[in-house]
Design a protein around this motif. Structure first.
Motif, PDB file in Angstrom:
ATOM      1  N   HIS A 365      -4.645   5.399  -5.253  1.00 10.53           N
ATOM      2  CA  HIS A 365      -4.661   4.004  -4.791  1.00 10.53           C
ATOM      3  C   HIS A 365      -3.820   3.896  -3.523  1.00 10.53           C
ATOM      4  O   HIS A 365      -2.656   4.303  -3.485  1.00 10.53           O
ATOM      5  N   VAL A 366      -4.424   3.343  -2.470  1.00 18.89           N
ATOM      6  CA  VAL A 366      -3.756   3.204  -1.173  1.00 18.89           C
ATOM      7  C   VAL A 366      -3.692   1.729  -0.817  1.00 18.89           C
ATOM      8  O   VAL A 366      -4.691   1.006  -0.930  1.00 18.89           O
ATOM      9  N   LYS A 367      -2.513   1.305  -0.393  1.00 18.95           N
ATOM     10  CA  LYS A 367      -2.336  -0.093   0.022  1.00 18.95           C
ATOM     11  C   LYS A 367      -1.533  -0.124   1.322  1.00 18.95           C
ATOM     12  O   LYS A 367      -0.526   0.566   1.459  1.00 18.95           O
ATOM     13  N   MET A 368      -2.003  -0.920   2.279  1.00 19.61           N
ATOM     14  CA  MET A 368      -1.312  -1.078   3.552  1.00 19.61           C
ATOM     15  C   MET A 368      -1.056  -2.560   3.800  1.00 19.61           C
ATOM     16  O   MET A 368      -1.978  -3.372   3.736  1.00 19.61           O
ATOM     17  N   GLU A 369       0.203  -2.898   4.038  1.00 15.77           N
ATOM     18  CA  GLU A 369       0.588  -4.272   4.356  1.00 15.77           C
ATOM     19  C   GLU A 369       1.130  -4.314   5.779  1.00 15.77           C
ATOM     20  O   GLU A 369       2.027  -3.540   6.127  1.00 15.77           O
ATOM     21  N   VAL A 370       0.578  -5.193   6.607  1.00 17.04           N
ATOM     22  CA  VAL A 370       1.050  -5.350   7.984  1.00 17.04           C
ATOM     23  C   VAL A 370       1.408  -6.813   8.210  1.00 17.04           C
ATOM     24  O   VAL A 370       0.592  -7.712   7.966  1.00 17.04           O
ATOM     25  N   LYS A 371       2.633  -7.047   8.664  1.00 19.06           N
ATOM     26  CA  LYS A 371       3.087  -8.392   8.968  1.00 19.06           C
ATOM     27  C   LYS A 371       3.833  -8.349  10.289  1.00 19.06           C
ATOM     28  O   LYS A 371       4.828  -7.638  10.439  1.00 19.06           O
ATOM     29  N   ASN A 372       3.328  -9.102  11.268  1.00 17.89           N
ATOM     30  CA  ASN A 372       3.924  -9.159  12.600  1.00 17.89           C
ATOM     31  C   ASN A 372       4.128  -7.759  13.175  1.00 17.89           C
ATOM     32  O   ASN A 372       5.185  -7.426  13.708  1.00 17.89           O
ATOM     33  N   ARG A 373       3.114  -6.903  13.018  1.00 23.85           N
ATOM     34  CA  ARG A 373       3.078  -5.531  13.537  1.00 23.85           C
ATOM     35  C   ARG A 373       4.087  -4.603  12.871  1.00 23.85           C
ATOM     36  O   ARG A 373       4.403  -3.533  13.422  1.00 23.85           O
ATOM     37  N   GLU A 374       4.581  -4.976  11.733  1.00 23.91           N
ATOM     38  CA  GLU A 374       5.417  -4.082  10.932  1.00 23.91           C
ATOM     39  C   GLU A 374       4.621  -3.688   9.690  1.00 23.91           C
ATOM     40  O   GLU A 374       4.118  -4.556   8.971  1.00 23.91           O
ATOM     41  N   ALA A 375       4.517  -2.384   9.463  1.00 24.90           N
ATOM     42  CA  ALA A 375       3.617  -1.880   8.431  1.00 24.90           C
ATOM     43  C   ALA A 375       4.368  -1.192   7.298  1.00 24.90           C
ATOM     44  O   ALA A 375       5.364  -0.501   7.515  1.00 24.90           O
ATOM     45  N   LYS A 376       3.831  -1.375   6.087  1.00 19.24           N
ATOM     46  CA  LYS A 376       4.265  -0.630   4.917  1.00 19.24           C
ATOM     47  C   LYS A 376       3.014  -0.032   4.266  1.00 19.24           C
ATOM     48  O   LYS A 376       1.994  -0.718   4.132  1.00 19.24           O
ATOM     49  N   ILE A 377       3.105   1.243   3.898  1.00 21.28           N
ATOM     50  CA  ILE A 377       1.985   1.906   3.242  1.00 21.28           C
ATOM     51  C   ILE A 377       2.453   2.394   1.867  1.00 21.28           C
ATOM     52  O   ILE A 377       3.470   3.085   1.766  1.00 21.28           O
ATOM     53  N   PHE A 378       1.694   2.029   0.837  1.00 23.55           N
ATOM     54  CA  PHE A 378       2.013   2.399  -0.533  1.00 23.55           C
ATOM     55  C   PHE A 378       0.949   3.363  -1.049  1.00 23.55           C
ATOM     56  O   PHE A 378      -0.253   3.142  -0.870  1.00 23.55           O
ATOM     57  N   ILE A 379       1.386   4.429  -1.692  1.00 23.89           N
ATOM     58  CA  ILE A 379       0.483   5.389  -2.321  1.00 23.89           C
ATOM     59  C   ILE A 379       0.762   5.372  -3.821  1.00 23.89           C
ATOM     60  O   ILE A 379       1.887   5.663  -4.249  1.00 23.89           O
ATOM     61  N   ASN A 380      -0.247   5.001  -4.592  1.00 27.78           N
ATOM     62  CA  ASN A 380      -0.075   4.852  -6.053  1.00 27.78           C
ATOM     63  C   ASN A 380       1.135   3.979  -6.384  1.00 27.78           C
ATOM     64  O   ASN A 380       2.009   4.340  -7.184  1.00 27.78           O
ATOM     65  N   GLN A 381       1.189   2.816  -5.718  1.00 31.31           N
ATOM     66  CA  GLN A 381       2.207   1.788  -5.932  1.00 31.31           C
ATOM     67  C   GLN A 381       3.613   2.188  -5.477  1.00 31.31           C
ATOM     68  O   GLN A 381       4.581   1.444  -5.683  1.00 31.31           O
ATOM     69  N   LYS A 382       3.785   3.345  -4.838  1.00 33.34           N
ATOM     70  CA  LYS A 382       5.095   3.763  -4.338  1.00 33.34           C
ATOM     71  C   LYS A 382       5.105   3.692  -2.808  1.00 33.34           C
ATOM     72  O   LYS A 382       4.159   4.113  -2.155  1.00 33.34           O
ATOM     73  N   LEU A 383       6.201   3.155  -2.262  1.00 35.09           N
ATOM     74  CA  LEU A 383       6.319   3.054  -0.808  1.00 35.09           C
ATOM     75  C   LEU A 383       6.382   4.458  -0.202  1.00 35.09           C
ATOM     76  O   LEU A 383       7.279   5.239  -0.504  1.00 35.09           O
ATOM     77  N   ALA A 384       5.414   4.770   0.654  1.00 39.40           N
ATOM     78  CA  ALA A 384       5.360   6.098   1.270  1.00 39.40           C
ATOM     79  C   ALA A 384       5.804   6.083   2.727  1.00 39.40           C
ATOM     80  O   ALA A 384       6.219   7.108   3.261  1.00 39.40           O
ATOM     81  N   PHE A 385       5.731   4.901   3.369  1.00 41.83           N
ATOM     82  CA  PHE A 385       5.976   4.872   4.805  1.00 41.83           C
ATOM     83  C   PHE A 385       6.246   3.450   5.270  1.00 41.83           C
ATOM     84  O   PHE A 385       5.651   2.494   4.774  1.00 41.83           O
ATOM     85  N   GLU A 386       7.157   3.321   6.246  1.00 41.80           N
ATOM     86  CA  GLU A 386       7.381   2.071   6.972  1.00 41.80           C
ATOM     87  C   GLU A 386       7.436   2.380   8.458  1.00 41.80           C
ATOM     88  O   GLU A 386       8.028   3.377   8.876  1.00 41.80           O
ATOM     89  N   GLY A 387       6.799   1.543   9.275  1.00 41.45           N
ATOM     90  CA  GLY A 387       6.813   1.732  10.717  1.00 41.45           C
ATOM     91  C   GLY A 387       6.294   0.494  11.415  1.00 41.45           C
ATOM     92  O   GLY A 387       5.887  -0.475  10.761  1.00 41.45           O
ATOM     93  N   ASP A 388       6.317   0.519  12.735  1.00 38.55           N
ATOM     94  CA  ASP A 388       5.820  -0.638  13.479  1.00 38.55           C
ATOM     95  C   ASP A 388       5.038  -0.175  14.697  1.00 38.55           C
ATOM     96  O   ASP A 388       4.988   1.009  15.023  1.00 38.55           O
ATOM     97  N   PHE A 389       4.403  -1.116  15.353  1.00 38.23           N
ATOM     98  CA  PHE A 389       3.670  -0.830  16.585  1.00 38.23           C
ATOM     99  C   PHE A 389       3.860  -1.996  17.534  1.00 38.23           C
ATOM    100  O   PHE A 389       4.099  -3.134  17.118  1.00 38.23           O
TER     101      PHE A 389
END
Length: 424
Positions: A365-389
């Protein structure tokens, strides 16, 4: 370091000249994918999309390329290695503060005959230059002027391949040449008859394009062009044109898949060559803002042999001006992964991307949340990555799931606020 930068820039210049793709300033993600494939075909050295984008300044990165990378670039333009390339006579500009050795002896020993011969060469070049200058002055281009100019387009069907009919009217201009540019790449300009009004071109990949009408060398009209898929599209990826797999409906579990049977059915020898395959869906009316959204899906790589052992997988959110890329692989291969957020590259060689290492024996299960160009990516409900653009990519227009070998995807959804747009 200064000399090395000179040689790298010269090498890139020669590569661009060899490719004839136009100004690299306008190259996009898929062009670096193609360049990576071409370099591998020519040198058997794999340079990643991200490495090439770093070299061409598309992403922020301060490190210098290693010798393996430099050797591959030199071999691609037909040199034995980097040393042979840098020894072939290209010279950076001399530092004016450096001592320049005097070569008086050569000058003193120059014969009168040599001087005379050189004199006639100089005179010859001068006369040729003068004649060319006179010709250029006499044929100086008139300033472009135009009145009402029309430009539009219409795909003839839904899906790919798809012929697009371009309609234009440039009679109310003094242009000597009228061209239609099919996308961002100015090498994809086709000269059309100024006295006619229609031109057709075929597109083989879905996505967003910016079509342009060019008079002489000036872009005077442009518009958005969407090449949509007819439902889900399944392809085997090839450089010039993909192999289009037969349309297949989702299963009861809402799954779209490409399996080994699809590959062997197209005569692929999986012992020698394991291709990348892709599942697309592109919709003009999707219109998800790339700066603020939530995306989620379930995905699985189902190829289990040969050099597909890493189970490399990519989820690509296709935007108007770039893409977001979420990579996956088995744990042991995460050092080869790269996350892309628009124009920002996050490399597994220098960052901990171990959260993208998974066991594909079950759905991921993959989930990506982006708010005001700040991103969080979750893999199997666990936070795998945070970054921005930093730069907006415009609207998201589609989804591409790519697998080394074979794979499946299900339940892909986008959310904006409390609204849900389901695209699978």
């Amino acid at each position: 370091m200064t000399n090395e930068k000179f040689y790298i820039d010269k090498c890139k210049e020669l590569i661009e000249k060899q490719l004839e793709w136009g100004d690299s300033e306008h190259w996009q993600n898929q062009d670096f994918d193609v360049l990576s494939e071409r370099i591998f075909e020519a040198t058997k050295v794999s340079l990643s999309n991200s490495t090439l984008k770093r070299l061409w300044g598309k992403v922020r990165y301060d490190s210098t390329p290693n010798l393996t990378t430099l050797n591959a670039l030199a071999q691609f333009i037909h040199y034995e290695n980097w040393r042979a390339f840098t020894s072939n006579g290209f010279q950076p500009k001399i530092d004016v503060n450096e001592d320049i050795p005097h070569k008086i002896e050569t000058v003193i020993n120059t014969s009168r005959r040599g001087i005379s011969k050189g004199y006639f060469w100089v005179i010859g070049f001068f006369m040729v230059g003068l004649l060319l200058g006179i010709w250029a002055f006499q044929h100086k281009s008139r300033p472009l002027t135009y009145g009402k100019v029309l430009f539009s387009s219409m795909p003839v069907t839904l899906g790919v391949p798809n012929t697009v009919l371009f309609y234009y009217d440039a009679k109310d201009s003094n242009a000597d040449s009228v061209l239609i540019q099919q996308s961002w790449d100015n090498k994809l300009r086709v000269k059309v008859d100024k006295n006619k009004h229609q031109f057709a071109n075929t597109y083989y990949l879905p996505g967003y394009y910016k079509a342009k009408l060019v008079l002489n060398d000036s872009i005077v009209k442009e518009h958005d062009l969407y090449i949509e898929t007819d439902g889900w599209l399944r392809t085997i990826d090839k450089e010039s044109m993909p192999v289009f797999l037969p349309k297949k409906q989702a299963t009861k579990e809402n799954v779209i898949a490409i399996d080994e049977e699809d590959l062997t059915g197209q005569k692929f020898d999986l012992e020698k060559n394991i291709p990348w395959v892709s599942i697309f869906k592109v919709q003009k009316d999707l219109q998800i803002p790339s700066d603020n959204f939530v995306f989620e899906t379930d995905i699985k790589n189902t190829f289990n042999r040969g050099d597909g052992i890493c189970h490399k997988t990519k989820i690509i959110l296709m935007c108007m001006n770039g893409a977001h890329v979420i990579p996956l692989s088995i744990k042991g291969c995460v050092g080869e992964l790269n996350v892309v957020l628009g124009n920002e590259l996050y490399e597994g060689k220098t960052l901990d991307l171990s959260g993208f290492g998974v066991d594909f024996s079950d759905w991921i299960h993959v989930k990506m949340e982006v708010k005001n160009r700040e991103a969080k990516i979750f893999i199997n409900q666990k936070l795998a990555f945070e970054g921005d653009f930093k730069q907006s990519l415009g609207m998201i227009v589609g989804l591409r799931a790519s697998f080394k070998g074979a794979g499946e995807i299900r339940n892909a959804k986008f959310y904006i606020g409390n609204n849900k747009s389901r695209i699978l």
